[in-house]
Design a protein around this motif. Structure first.
Motif, mmCIF file in Angstrom:
data_model
loop_
_atom_site.group_PDB
_atom_site.id
_atom_site.type_symbol
_atom_site.label_atom_id
_atom_site.label_comp_id
_atom_site.label_asym_id
_atom_site.label_seq_id
_atom_site.Cartn_x
_atom_site.Cartn_y
_atom_site.Cartn_z
ATOM 1 N N GLN A 3 44.228 40.220 51.237
ATOM 2 C CA GLN A 3 43.017 40.798 51.122
ATOM 3 C C GLN A 3 42.125 39.754 50.348
ATOM 4 O OE1 GLN A 3 42.961 44.704 49.495
ATOM 5 N NE2 GLN A 3 42.493 45.643 51.586
ATOM 6 N N LEU A 4 42.609 38.927 49.445
ATOM 7 C CA LEU A 4 41.979 37.826 49.092
ATOM 8 C C LEU A 4 41.388 36.829 49.808
ATOM 9 C CD1 LEU A 4 40.697 36.813 46.297
ATOM 10 C CD2 LEU A 4 42.724 35.396 45.814
ATOM 11 N N ASP A 5 42.485 36.531 50.735
ATOM 12 C CA ASP A 5 41.987 35.394 51.881
ATOM 13 C C ASP A 5 40.895 35.934 52.925
ATOM 14 O OD1 ASP A 5 43.554 33.357 50.669
ATOM 15 O OD2 ASP A 5 45.559 33.751 51.855
ATOM 16 N N ALA A 6 41.204 37.201 53.110
ATOM 17 C CA ALA A 6 40.324 38.135 54.019
ATOM 18 C C ALA A 6 38.870 38.084 53.141
ATOM 19 C CB ALA A 6 40.875 39.403 54.364
ATOM 20 N N LEU A 7 38.626 38.421 52.181
ATOM 21 C CA LEU A 7 37.692 38.545 51.477
ATOM 22 C C LEU A 7 36.871 37.228 51.488
ATOM 23 C CD1 LEU A 7 35.637 40.413 49.901
ATOM 24 C CD2 LEU A 7 36.748 39.624 47.863
ATOM 25 N N GLN A 229 36.171 48.946 44.835
ATOM 26 C CA GLN A 229 35.115 48.853 44.760
ATOM 27 C C GLN A 229 34.608 47.369 45.240
ATOM 28 O OE1 GLN A 229 34.747 48.963 40.304
ATOM 29 N NE2 GLN A 229 33.566 51.102 40.372
ATOM 30 N N ILE A 230 35.693 46.577 45.353
ATOM 31 C CA ILE A 230 35.497 45.134 45.883
ATOM 32 C C ILE A 230 35.361 45.198 47.344
ATOM 33 C CG2 ILE A 230 36.632 42.751 45.990
ATOM 34 C CD1 ILE A 230 37.647 43.400 42.965
ATOM 35 N N THR A 231 36.602 45.595 48.134
ATOM 36 C CA THR A 231 36.747 45.738 49.279
ATOM 37 C C THR A 231 35.479 46.652 50.151
ATOM 38 O OG1 THR A 231 38.022 47.731 49.279
ATOM 39 C CG2 THR A 231 39.170 45.734 49.348
ATOM 40 N N ALA A 232 34.776 47.409 49.254
ATOM 41 C CA ALA A 232 33.753 48.130 49.799
ATOM 42 C C ALA A 232 32.552 47.230 49.846
ATOM 43 C CB ALA A 232 33.288 49.666 48.954
ATOM 44 N N LEU A 233 32.419 46.146 49.053
ATOM 45 C CA LEU A 233 31.391 44.914 49.248
ATOM 46 C C LEU A 233 31.661 43.929 49.858
ATOM 47 C CD1 LEU A 233 30.030 45.720 45.577
ATOM 48 C CD2 LEU A 233 28.744 46.422 47.735
ATOM 49 N N ALA A 247 44.386 39.105 41.423
ATOM 50 C CA ALA A 247 45.796 39.025 41.555
ATOM 51 C C ALA A 247 46.470 40.236 42.591
ATOM 52 C CB ALA A 247 46.597 39.110 40.365
ATOM 53 N N GLN A 248 45.658 41.440 42.346
ATOM 54 C CA GLN A 248 45.983 42.673 43.035
ATOM 55 C C GLN A 248 45.482 42.424 44.535
ATOM 56 O OE1 GLN A 248 44.365 46.737 41.685
ATOM 57 N NE2 GLN A 248 44.600 45.989 39.569
ATOM 58 N N LEU A 249 44.392 41.607 44.935
ATOM 59 C CA LEU A 249 43.835 41.550 46.330
ATOM 60 C C LEU A 249 45.019 40.452 46.855
ATOM 61 C CD1 LEU A 249 40.125 40.815 45.597
ATOM 62 C CD2 LEU A 249 41.006 42.593 46.852
ATOM 63 N N ALA A 250 45.195 39.574 46.118
ATOM 64 C CA ALA A 250 46.454 38.646 46.562
ATOM 65 C C ALA A 250 47.570 38.933 47.039
ATOM 66 C CB ALA A 250 46.590 37.212 45.864
ATOM 67 N N GLN A 251 47.800 40.255 46.406
ATOM 68 C CA GLN A 251 49.298 40.767 46.780
ATOM 69 C C GLN A 251 49.155 42.059 47.686
ATOM 70 O OE1 GLN A 251 50.273 41.910 42.676
ATOM 71 N NE2 GLN A 251 50.548 39.966 41.944
ATOM 72 N N THR A 252 48.231 42.291 48.179
ATOM 73 C CA THR A 252 47.633 43.279 49.195
ATOM 74 C C THR A 252 47.544 42.747 50.477
ATOM 75 O OG1 THR A 252 46.759 44.646 47.405
ATOM 76 C CG2 THR A 252 46.279 45.230 49.598
ATOM 77 N N GLU A 253 48.244 43.273 51.586
ATOM 78 C CA GLU A 253 47.988 42.844 52.939
ATOM 79 C C GLU A 253 47.183 43.602 53.723
ATOM 80 O OE1 GLU A 253 49.566 40.024 54.178
ATOM 81 O OE2 GLU A 253 50.401 39.367 52.289
ATOM 82 N N ALA A 254 46.728 44.967 53.450
ATOM 83 C CA ALA A 254 46.002 45.750 54.200
ATOM 84 C C ALA A 254 44.622 44.944 54.806
ATOM 85 C CB ALA A 254 45.744 46.858 53.089
#
Length: 315
Positions: A3-7, A229-233, A247-254
């Protein structure tokens, strides 16, 4: 793709930390600091030498100057690890003094320039009081770019747009905190998540207003409590995110989809608003959440600035 890369495809990712040794792993474009984050960093053993060296080099100078030199030292270290800009905050105790804020900002910029850094790599953080916004207007006119912080309301955002500030930092998490506290037992976490989160709604409204009217000021959501809150923005100009949430975003593949869209905002029906000082003060006064959180934020940053001064005096 995590999700971090996607963001990063939709939004400029900014690290919200003074802990520059953590930055490289997340590869943010920019970084933001404030007195609370610098205070947190200098209390870690690995940063103790940086505090000692700075104090030793400038011992005998005025305390406020040594403080600025310490903030700039951290800023320079951060700029050595990121490609973009760092935000450095003017002392919160000057939040109601326009001319003192301008003077302090100019000194911070001069200190960065003395280190060979270009003015465009620094954003001066100022609280979004009327006096702070006026100081930012004057600074922007001189080519010094600003980041208006402690921003909780549409009135603050509109006044910042009028002042042509470079960037604003609406505080998502603190808006959420206020609404959750005031709802008490009636708060429904699931119903107020994602796009229904009051902090997310505030930033979305500001973003849509700016894009609809072609206001060039960048919108950077800040102060997040959770990844939702982050993904909603996603799609906001920038988002400044603490290392634990990065770190949480980097560990999530959703999967992650764009939530904010400038083209859609341009087609919305939105009424234009203008504020003079009296109108701004009244609109802010009408917003209990923004009034309370702005005052509370200034007080908290001032307390941490005083703590930082004590560490400087003890070093």
């Amino acid at each position: 793709m995590n999700q971090l890369d996607a963001l990063k495809q939709f939004t400029t990712v900014v690290a919200d930390t003074g802990d520059f040794k953590q930055l490289a792993q997340f590869q943010p474009q920019d970084a933001t600091t404030n007195p609370s984050l610098i205070l947190k960093a200098v209390q870690k053993p690995e940063y103790a030498p940086l505090l000692k060296d700075t104090v030793a080099a400038w011992r005998g100078r005025a305390l406020d100057e040594v403080m600025d030199r310490l903030l700039v030292r951290f800023g320079c270290e951060i700029l050595g690890t990121i490609p973009g800009r760092v935000s450095t905050e003017v002392d919160a105790r000057l939040s109601f003094d326009t001319s003192a804020t301008v003077s302090r900002a100019e000194r911070i910029i001069e200190l960065y320039q003395a280190e060979g850094l270009h003015i465009d790599r620094v954003l001066i953080k100022v609280a979004a009081t009327w006096e702070g916004i006026e100081a930012a207007r004057r600074l922007e006119a001189r080519g010094i770019h600003t980041n208006l912080t402690l921003l909780f309301s549409m009135a603050q955002a509109i006044a910042c747009g009028q002042a042509k500030v470079q960037l604003i930092s609406p505080f998502v998490g603190r808006i959420y905190d206020w609404h959750k506290k005031h709802a008490g037992a009636a708060w429904d976490e699931a119903a107020r998540a994602g796009a229904n989160d009051p902090g997310v709604q505030s930033v979305t409204q500001i973003y849509n207003y700016y894009k609809h009217f072609g206001i060039a000021t960048e919108v950077m959501g800040a102060s997040f409590r959770n990844v939702g809150q982050i993904t909603a923005l996603a799609g906001c100009d920038l988002l400044t995110i603490a290392p634990d949430l990065l770190a949480q975003l980097a560990q999530t593949e959703a999967p992650l989809v764009r939530a904010l869209d400038a083209n859609a905002a341009r087609k919305m029906e939105i009424a234009a608003v203008q504020y003079d000082e009296a109108g701004f003060r009244y609109a802010l006064n009408e917003d209990a959440m923004a009034t309370e959180k702005l005052a509370e934020g200034i007080r908290a940053f001032a307390v941490d600035a005083i703590q930082l001064e004590k560490l400087i005096l003890a070093a």
